[in-house]
Design an enzyme around this catalytic site. Structure first.
Site, PDB file in Angstrom:
ATOM      1  N   HIS A   1       0.850  -1.198   0.000  1.00 15.18           N
ATOM      2  CA  HIS A   1       0.000   0.000   0.000  1.00 15.18           C
ATOM      3  C   HIS A   1       0.882   1.244   0.000  1.00 15.18           C
ATOM      4  O   HIS A   1       2.093   1.168   0.212  1.00 15.18           O
ATOM      5  CB  HIS A   1      -0.932   0.017   1.213  1.00 15.18           C
ATOM      6  CG  HIS A   1      -2.095  -0.917   1.093  1.00 15.18           C
ATOM      7  ND1 HIS A   1      -2.013  -2.247   1.427  1.00 15.18           N
ATOM      8  CD2 HIS A   1      -3.368  -0.713   0.666  1.00 15.18           C
ATOM      9  CE1 HIS A   1      -3.193  -2.827   1.215  1.00 15.18           C
ATOM     10  NE2 HIS A   1      -4.029  -1.920   0.760  1.00 15.18           N
TER      11      HIS A   1
ATOM     12  N   LYS B   1      -0.786   4.961   4.423  1.00 13.46           N
ATOM     13  CA  LYS B   1      -1.753   4.069   5.062  1.00 13.46           C
ATOM     14  C   LYS B   1      -1.410   3.924   6.539  1.00 13.46           C
ATOM     15  O   LYS B   1      -0.238   3.707   6.895  1.00 13.46           O
ATOM     16  CB  LYS B   1      -1.761   2.701   4.381  1.00 13.46           C
ATOM     17  CG  LYS B   1      -2.819   1.750   4.931  1.00 13.46           C
ATOM     18  CD  LYS B   1      -2.926   0.498   4.089  1.00 13.46           C
ATOM     19  CE  LYS B   1      -3.920  -0.499   4.673  1.00 13.46           C
ATOM     20  NZ  LYS B   1      -5.291   0.069   4.762  1.00 13.46           N
TER      21      LYS B   1
END
EC number: 1.17.1.8
Length: 267
Positions: free
Chosen positions: A156, A160
């Site tokens: 990600h 995040k």
């Protein structure tokens, strides 16, 4: 489905919230009745997402919006610290929550399930609404019956907040339903750098990669004598989650109690 479903969107100016608003406005079976956001208000929700005005003004008071608009469903892709309270608030007003925010504890989920049942409404908390990601999880759980040695790697963006991702945790849970705990690797292995083997879950490892320029990918790698198997899913755009959110909004009308995991809503 002939019923028109009234939808409220929390976090409407967020990256996922904007996609939800656009999806709801484009579906004749759904009606946007409220849009809330802490940082944006007094702006038409249609204009917020680059469309024609729709007559729904963004407000920063979720409870007032729920009381005045009386939606059937609240869609929430806000931050973990606000999603739990937003979900409780929705249930209190008999609004069905469809939540895409991770960070709920098992106790949170149990408590919210009880509250939904008390009110006679359905709800959904889903770490991932991508139909492709759900299939990846299902295929991984099926493969784990035959390939019990595995590791999960999820990728990600560097902003995040949670690690590992909710999707990887859900994948691990589904795998653990069909795979007995098996501690993998050399029993005498030693990490010379702490954490280099990843997070431990039921005998296997989860690795979280966080880098700028990355959107959302996950692969489950299985190893066996003389062979390996990789099951991978890549997301490139937030719009890819919207078909799943659309299904969830409509399916949640048929349920009583809180469901954890979008996989329960697809055959």
């Amino acid at each position: 489905m002939s019923q028109n479903i009234k939808v409220a969107v929390a976090g409407a100016s967020g990256r996922m919230g904007r996609e939800v608003v656009k999806m709801v406005l484009a579906d004749s079976q759904l009606t946007l009745v409220a849009a809330t956001d802490r940082s944006t208000k007094n702006m038409d929700a249609g204009r917020l997402v680059g469309l024609e005005p729709c007559g729904v003004m963004v407000t920063n008071d979720l409870e007032l919006a729920l009381v005045e608009s009386q939606p059937d469903v609240l869609v929430d892709f806000t931050a973990p610290q606000s999603a739990v309270s937003n979900t409780r608030l929705a249930i209190r007003h008999k609004v069905r929550p469809v939540i895409g925010t991770t960070g709920f504890t098992p106790q949170d989920i149990q408590d919210l399930d009880n509250q939904c049942k008390e009110k006679g409404i359905g709800g959904l908390i889903a770490p991932n609404f991508s139909i492709g990601a759900i299939l990846m999880m299902k295929f991984a759980a099926q493969a784990a019956k035959y390939f019990p040695h595995l590791e999960i790697i999820e990728y990600h963006g560097d902003q995040k907040l949670d690690a590992p991702s909710g999707t990887s945790v859900k994948t691990a849970e589904l795998i653990s339903e069909v795979r007995k705990e098996l501690r993998q690797g050399n029993p005498d292995e030693e990490e010379t750098i702490e954490g280099s083997r990843g997070g431990y879950y039921n005998g296997f490892r989860i690795h979280s990669v966080r880098l700028p320029g990355v959107f959302a990918q996950q692969e489950v790698i299985f190893g066996a004598f003389g062979q390996s198997l990789k099951i991978r899913h890549d997301s490139y755009d937030r719009a890819g989650y919207m078909p799943g959110v659309n299904v969830a909004i409509k399916k949640v009308m048929e349920y009583s109690g809180l469901v954890y995991g979008f996989e329960h809503f697809i055959d």
